[in-house]
Motif scaffolding. Structure first.
Motif, PDB file in Angstrom:
ATOM      1  N   THR A 139     -16.156  11.469  23.917  1.00 63.49           N
ATOM      2  CA  THR A 139     -15.495  12.772  23.833  1.00 63.49           C
ATOM      3  C   THR A 139     -14.496  12.787  22.686  1.00 63.49           C
ATOM      4  O   THR A 139     -14.417  13.762  21.919  1.00 63.49           O
ATOM      5  N   GLN A 140     -13.728  11.706  22.542  1.00 63.78           N
ATOM      6  CA  GLN A 140     -12.775  11.638  21.431  1.00 63.78           C
ATOM      7  C   GLN A 140     -13.505  11.568  20.095  1.00 63.78           C
ATOM      8  O   GLN A 140     -13.136  12.259  19.131  1.00 63.78           O
ATOM      9  N   ALA A 141     -14.556  10.751  20.024  1.00 62.82           N
ATOM     10  CA  ALA A 141     -15.288  10.587  18.771  1.00 62.82           C
ATOM     11  C   ALA A 141     -15.879  11.903  18.292  1.00 62.82           C
ATOM     12  O   ALA A 141     -15.992  12.147  17.082  1.00 62.82           O
ATOM     13  N   SER A 142     -16.248  12.775  19.236  1.00 60.72           N
ATOM     14  CA  SER A 142     -16.900  14.041  18.874  1.00 60.72           C
ATOM     15  C   SER A 142     -15.916  15.100  18.406  1.00 60.72           C
ATOM     16  O   SER A 142     -16.325  16.188  18.005  1.00 60.72           O
ATOM     17  N   LEU A 143     -14.623  14.792  18.451  1.00 58.91           N
ATOM     18  CA  LEU A 143     -13.623  15.738  17.948  1.00 58.91           C
ATOM     19  C   LEU A 143     -13.545  15.661  16.424  1.00 58.91           C
ATOM     20  O   LEU A 143     -13.931  14.658  15.822  1.00 58.91           O
ATOM     21  N   PRO A 144     -13.042  16.708  15.773  1.00 61.53           N
ATOM     22  CA  PRO A 144     -12.820  16.620  14.324  1.00 61.53           C
ATOM     23  C   PRO A 144     -11.830  15.510  14.000  1.00 61.53           C
ATOM     24  O   PRO A 144     -11.043  15.081  14.855  1.00 61.53           O
ATOM     25  N   ILE A 145     -11.847  15.030  12.773  1.00 61.82           N
ATOM     26  CA  ILE A 145     -10.964  13.939  12.367  1.00 61.82           C
ATOM     27  C   ILE A 145      -9.505  14.323  12.561  1.00 61.82           C
ATOM     28  O   ILE A 145      -8.677  13.487  12.930  1.00 61.82           O
ATOM     29  N   ARG A 146      -9.173  15.594  12.359  1.00 63.97           N
ATOM     30  CA  ARG A 146      -7.779  16.029  12.481  1.00 63.97           C
ATOM     31  C   ARG A 146      -7.265  15.946  13.913  1.00 63.97           C
ATOM     32  O   ARG A 146      -6.060  16.009  14.148  1.00 63.97           O
ATOM     33  N   GLY A 200     -15.409  13.099  13.760  1.00 64.41           N
ATOM     34  CA  GLY A 200     -16.077  14.218  13.103  1.00 64.41           C
ATOM     35  C   GLY A 200     -17.566  14.277  13.377  1.00 64.41           C
ATOM     36  O   GLY A 200     -18.267  15.091  12.785  1.00 64.41           O
ATOM     37  N   VAL A 201     -18.064  13.421  14.278  1.00 66.44           N
ATOM     38  CA  VAL A 201     -19.478  13.468  14.679  1.00 66.44           C
ATOM     39  C   VAL A 201     -19.550  14.393  15.892  1.00 66.44           C
ATOM     40  O   VAL A 201     -19.413  13.967  17.027  1.00 66.44           O
ATOM     41  N   ARG A 202     -19.760  15.662  15.641  1.00 67.05           N
ATOM     42  CA  ARG A 202     -19.586  16.668  16.670  1.00 67.05           C
ATOM     43  C   ARG A 202     -20.748  16.701  17.661  1.00 67.05           C
ATOM     44  O   ARG A 202     -21.910  16.464  17.313  1.00 67.05           O
ATOM     45  N   ALA A 222      -1.202   8.899  17.675  1.00 66.73           N
ATOM     46  CA  ALA A 222      -1.180   8.346  16.319  1.00 66.73           C
ATOM     47  C   ALA A 222      -2.404   8.778  15.515  1.00 66.73           C
ATOM     48  O   ALA A 222      -2.290   9.202  14.363  1.00 66.73           O
ATOM     49  N   VAL A 223      -3.593   8.656  16.104  1.00 65.83           N
ATOM     50  CA  VAL A 223      -4.812   8.930  15.334  1.00 65.83           C
ATOM     51  C   VAL A 223      -5.014  10.411  15.051  1.00 65.83           C
ATOM     52  O   VAL A 223      -5.850  10.777  14.222  1.00 65.83           O
ATOM     53  N   LEU A 234     -11.428   7.967   6.750  1.00 69.27           N
ATOM     54  CA  LEU A 234     -12.734   8.464   7.171  1.00 69.27           C
ATOM     55  C   LEU A 234     -13.287   9.522   6.226  1.00 69.27           C
ATOM     56  O   LEU A 234     -14.488   9.807   6.239  1.00 69.27           O
ATOM     57  N   GLN A 235     -12.426  10.112   5.419  1.00 64.36           N
ATOM     58  CA  GLN A 235     -12.845  11.159   4.497  1.00 64.36           C
ATOM     59  C   GLN A 235     -13.117  10.631   3.089  1.00 64.36           C
ATOM     60  O   GLN A 235     -13.483  11.394   2.204  1.00 64.36           O
TER      61      GLN A 235
END
Length: 617
Positions: free
Chosen positions: A277-284, A289-291, A381-382, A391-392
């Protein structure tokens, strides 16, 4: 509308380049087939595309099954069948007269067209590629670049007037052609024209696009009709199913499950449902950012329908009067249920505005349901902007931004809070749990010194780029305890005084900081900057002192941010590249991540067998 071919969702390029091990899951194998060595030197071709900055081209190679057609008579005949010779009776418009008014453009319009070329675009018969012209006319080229741009503008206007000598038209308007063999049979011809001719076409098309739109829409939905393909899809669906339908949520969830399994296989780590769930969120918001397809489908549909609603109405005006796009009302209701107490976005055609409240709710749910203080500190933090710079970054070995597979996997596990290693004892004697956090603050950590040196070197090179020479660990400047600062500019920075900086990287998860960092992101870095400023108080009268504090999980201190913003502005002014500041932030962020990986690995006993301790080797 879905393609029958399975397509992998967009990954960050750091994740695409690091190809992981094999999997027994057939659905995952189907994904991995696209990113493994499936034929010849495809990996090297993809890497070259990435090094050129051509992310779209690299992605096309990943998912393409086309191969070079054989050099044979059959291929030539197939090409001639697709592109027969012009008939002798072809009637072309009369050429313009000398006194006819023709389209004229200025250098600003030409520069915009030059910069719109995709990175890595090939050249035509003359071998001149768009990247050559980009490099020669960019801001850093100075007066010579501006003079060249003016000359190119005059040439483009000369071409728009139709005054090109007929003896060179075959070359100027000709093209290199490449024949690709389709997987299902047949030939796909790819023609690459001369860059100057393509540049003139770009400028001309942009000037007449609005006029073409008024004359052709809705009969023609190609050139000049923004969102034409989307509008055609929505219009067709509305026409065929005006009485409602159903959304196949299970299909979306199945695709999400395949993405989840693919990521676990690529990075050789066990991604829990919460971490997914966290990984699927945008980087911000602290994700990768893997939605999830199920998450972005609703915002994508809503923004698409609103952006094409007028065009759909024109298409259906004779069949369905005053009819909303199919499922628009149902989609709005679903969004209201998912985001209670939220107003509709002011710009209904912007997907990000529909998506932002959904992402914020998901992030807040993760934060509010955190059972451990360390998880809360990590999530805070992240989600800081600076934490996601790495990551960008464009992963290129040529410019030092490519992380090796082991480092990338370790950094992703730290970001998502995944299990990294088996519990063991550090070389310092302390115990190391499965999260591996001890290495980030261990005094005998292998990554502390390299990370510190790398960050300072990045800052020094950035200063040299803006013509401010600097030296590291200068002699003659010491603080009360006899230690020297990290760097000094050899010329005044501002106000007639040289800049002195001292950097540090503190651990977000350290026991001494965890209580503060679990309440506020960047608290450890802010505290470290205050300590640094106190220690260097004696030199503040003669020098401009800047403490540059960052944290292992990514956040920067307030003074570090302020200095970065000022340095970025000067880099942009000097280089003329608006992305220069972004590149600086990415280099600093990558240095932090490399140091983290080395620190975690540094907790292992010297010379022991590591396989039973680490999952990521």
């Amino acid at each position: 509308m879905c393609s029958k071919e399975f397509k992998v969702p967009a990954l960050t390029m750091q994740e695409i380049i690091s190809v992981g091990p094999q999997s027994n899951d057939e659905s995952v194998k189907k994904c991995l087939h696209c990113v493994c060595y499936n034929s010849g030197n495809i990996y090297r071709k993809i890497e070259n595309k990435v090094n050129d900055g051509d992310i779209k081209g690299a992605s096309a190679l990943l998912f393409s099954n086309d191969t070079i057609a054989p050099d044979s008579q059959d291929t030539i005949l197939a090409l001639r069948e697709k592109h027969p010779s012009a008939p002798l009776t072809l009637q072309l418009p009369d050429p313009p007269l000398a006194n006819d008014n023709s389209l004229q453009v200025n250098s600003k319009e030409v520069l915009s067209a030059i910069m719109s070329f995709r990175n890595g675009s090939a050249g035509g018969l003359d071998g001149l590629s768009p990247q050559h012209i980009k490099d020669l006319t960019c801001g850093s080229s100075g007066e010579a670049g501006r003079a060249l741009l003016e000359d190119i503008t005059r040439l483009i206007n000369f071409m728009l007037e139709g005054k090109i000598n007929n003896n060179i038209t075959a070359t100027l308007y000709g093209a290199n052609i490449c024949a690709l063999q389709k997987k299902g049979g047949g030939i796909r011809p790819i023609a690459v024209g001369c860059t100057i001719r393509r540049l003139a076409s770009k400028v001309c098309c942009k000037c007449i696009a609005h006029t073409i739109n008024e004359k052709c829409v809705p009969i023609q939905l190609g050139f000049g009709s923004k969102g034409g393909c989307e509008a055609a899809v929505h219009a067709t669906r509305t026409f065929l199913q005006n009485n409602g339908g159903e959304v196949y949520i299970n299909i979306l969830n199945e695709i999400d499950s395949i993405i989840h399994k693919t990521l676990s296989t690529l990075f050789n780590c066990q991604i829990s449902d919460r971490a997914w769930t966290q990984a699927s969120l945008p980087i911000r918001y602290g994700g990768l950012g893997v939605r999830k397809i199920s998450s972005v489908s609703l915002p994508a549909f809503l923004s698409s329908t609103h952006s094409t609603q007028d065009l759909v109405s024109k298409i259906l005006s004779k069949s369905l009067m005053n009819c909303d796009v199919a499922y628009m009302s149902e989609a709005k209701s679903a969004w209201v249920m998912a985001c209670p107490n939220q107003n509709f976005p002011k710009l209904l055609n912007v997907q990000k505005l529909w998506d932002e409240p959904l992402c914020k709710l998901t992030y807040e749910l993760l934060l509010n349901t955190s059972d451990e203080i360390t998880e809360r500190a990590r999530l805070l933090a992240v989600s800081e902007r600076e934490s996601g710079y790495w990551l960008q970054a464009l992963p290129s070995s040529h410019i030092g931004t490519l992380l090796d597979n082991s480092t990338l996997s370790l950094c992703l596990c730290l970001r998502l809070g995944l299990k990294i290693n088996e519990p063991h004892r550090c070389v310092c004697g302390e115990g190391v749990d499965q999260s591996g956090h001890h290495g980030l603050s261990c005094q005998r950590s292998a990554g502390r010194m390299s990370r510190h040196a790398c960050i300072n070197d990045v800052i020094r090179r950035a200063l040299v780029t803006i013509n401010v020479p600097a030296t590291l660990e200068p002699n003659g400047i010491v603080r009360d305890d006899g230690k020297r600062p990290d760097g000094l500019t050899l010329v005044p920075w501002k106000q007639g005084r040289s800049l002195v900086w001292d950097g540090t990287c503190v651990d977000t998860m350290a026991p001494s900081h965890i209580r503060a960092t679990s309440m506020r992101a960047g608290a450890a870095a802010e505290s470290a900057e205050a300590v640094k400023r106190h220690k260097y108080a004696a030199i503040s009268q003669n020098y401009i002192f800047v403490p540059f504090a960052v944290e292992t999980m990514g956040p920067w201190g307030p003074e570090a941010k302020q200095f970065y913003n000022e340095l970025s502005s000067r880099l942009i002014e000097t280089s003329g590249d608006p992305r220069a500041g972004t590149y600086l932030g990415q280099q600093i962020s990558l240095a932090i991540q490399r140091g983290n990986a080395a620190s975690v690995l540094g907790t292992l006993p010297r010379g022991s067998d590591l396989a039973h301790l680490f999952y990521l080797l």
